[in-house]
Design a protein around this motif. Structure first.
Motif, PDB file in Angstrom:
ATOM      1  N   LEU A 190      34.212  36.229  31.460  1.00 48.41           N
ATOM      2  CA  LEU A 190      35.465  35.484  31.615  1.00 48.41           C
ATOM      3  C   LEU A 190      35.967  34.882  30.311  1.00 48.41           C
TER       4      LEU A 190
ATOM      5  N   CYS B 237      39.582  35.771  28.955  1.00 46.18           N
ATOM      6  CA  CYS B 237      40.642  35.218  29.802  1.00 46.18           C
ATOM      7  C   CYS B 237      40.681  33.694  29.711  1.00 46.18           C
TER       8      CYS B 237
ATOM      9  N   THR C  82      40.990  37.875  35.485  1.00 45.87           N
ATOM     10  CA  THR C  82      40.106  39.007  35.184  1.00 45.87           C
ATOM     11  C   THR C  82      40.187  40.071  36.270  1.00 45.87           C
TER      12      THR C  82
ATOM     13  N   GLU D 294      42.349  42.210  33.628  1.00 45.73           N
ATOM     14  CA  GLU D 294      41.403  42.721  32.632  1.00 45.73           C
ATOM     15  C   GLU D 294      40.519  43.837  33.186  1.00 45.73           C
TER      16      GLU D 294
END
Length: 217
Positions: free
Chosen positions: A150, A153, A199, A203
């Motif tokens: 994470l 982000c 995420t 992502e």
């Protein structure tokens, strides 16, 4: 291929840039000593290029990393721990010196950040190549592995909960340890929750698509 064939030249050039981006901001801080902002972006260029240098070095030595004996590894780790411990101890004092108008304080900040970044480079390199020991064991615990996914982000969106929290303040705020800790925890938790959503939504799908696009046929 160009970097691989001229690795020493590339690393030397990056090393010279590191020196330049350390010396130039320090010189500017001494010339314009009345400017007491320790957050100038140009003072952080040395850290950016330090990370870039490490990335190039690790990428080009991925298949043949340098081998270190246990004694040298212990010496480097001891030095790194002492440097990071010392920086943690004196950082707040240097920050106070900046606001008190001490002309060399900003230069100290630049050096402290550089040596902190240099120490982190060793932690990354050592853990990646099997020289991390208990540090690597600690950093690879499941909670840290989860947070590691994470981090990017969190870096992108952490400003949103910070601004939301700060801009709601309508009265004077007395800076105390417990108040600062409460502010940090609230912002950190919200940042993690938003990062999980970001995420999963952006992502991770992009990474999967990229893997399919770059897959060798």
């Amino acid at each position: 291929m160009l970097v691989k064939n001229h690795l020493k030249s590339v690393l030397t050039s990056l090393f010279m840039l590191n020196i330049a981006f350390t010396a130039i901001p320090m010189s500017l801080a001494l010339v314009y000593n009345k400017f007491d902002n320790e957050f100038e972006s140009h003072t952080r260029l040395n850290i950016y290029f330090l990370g870039f240098t490490l990335g190039v070095f690790m990428r080009q030595t991925l298949k043949a990393p340098y081998k270190l004996n246990n004694r040298l590894n212990l010496i480097i780790w001891t030095t790194v721990v002492l440097i990071m411990g010392g920086i943690t101890f004196v950082y707040k004092f240097v920050q106070l010196l900046v606001h008190d108008g001490f002309i060399y304080a900003t230069s100290f900040f630049i050096l402290l950040r550089y040596f902190w970044g240099l120490s982190l480079c060793w932690v990354i390199y050592a853990c990646h190549n099997g020289y991390g020991g208990i540090v690597n064991t600690f950093l690879t615990l499941p909670p840290f592995v989860f947070l590691n996914k994470l981090t990017y982000c969190m870096y992108i969106i952490h400003i949103l909960p910070i601004c939301t929290k700060i801009f709601k303040i309508r009265t004077k705020m007395y800076i105390q340890t417990d108040e600062t800790f409460n502010l940090f925890i609230s912002v950190y938790v919200v940042t993690i929750l938003l990062s999980i959503l970001w995420t999963l939504a952006f992502e991770s799908p992009i990474i999967i698509i990229q893997k399919h696009m770059l897959r060798k046929k």
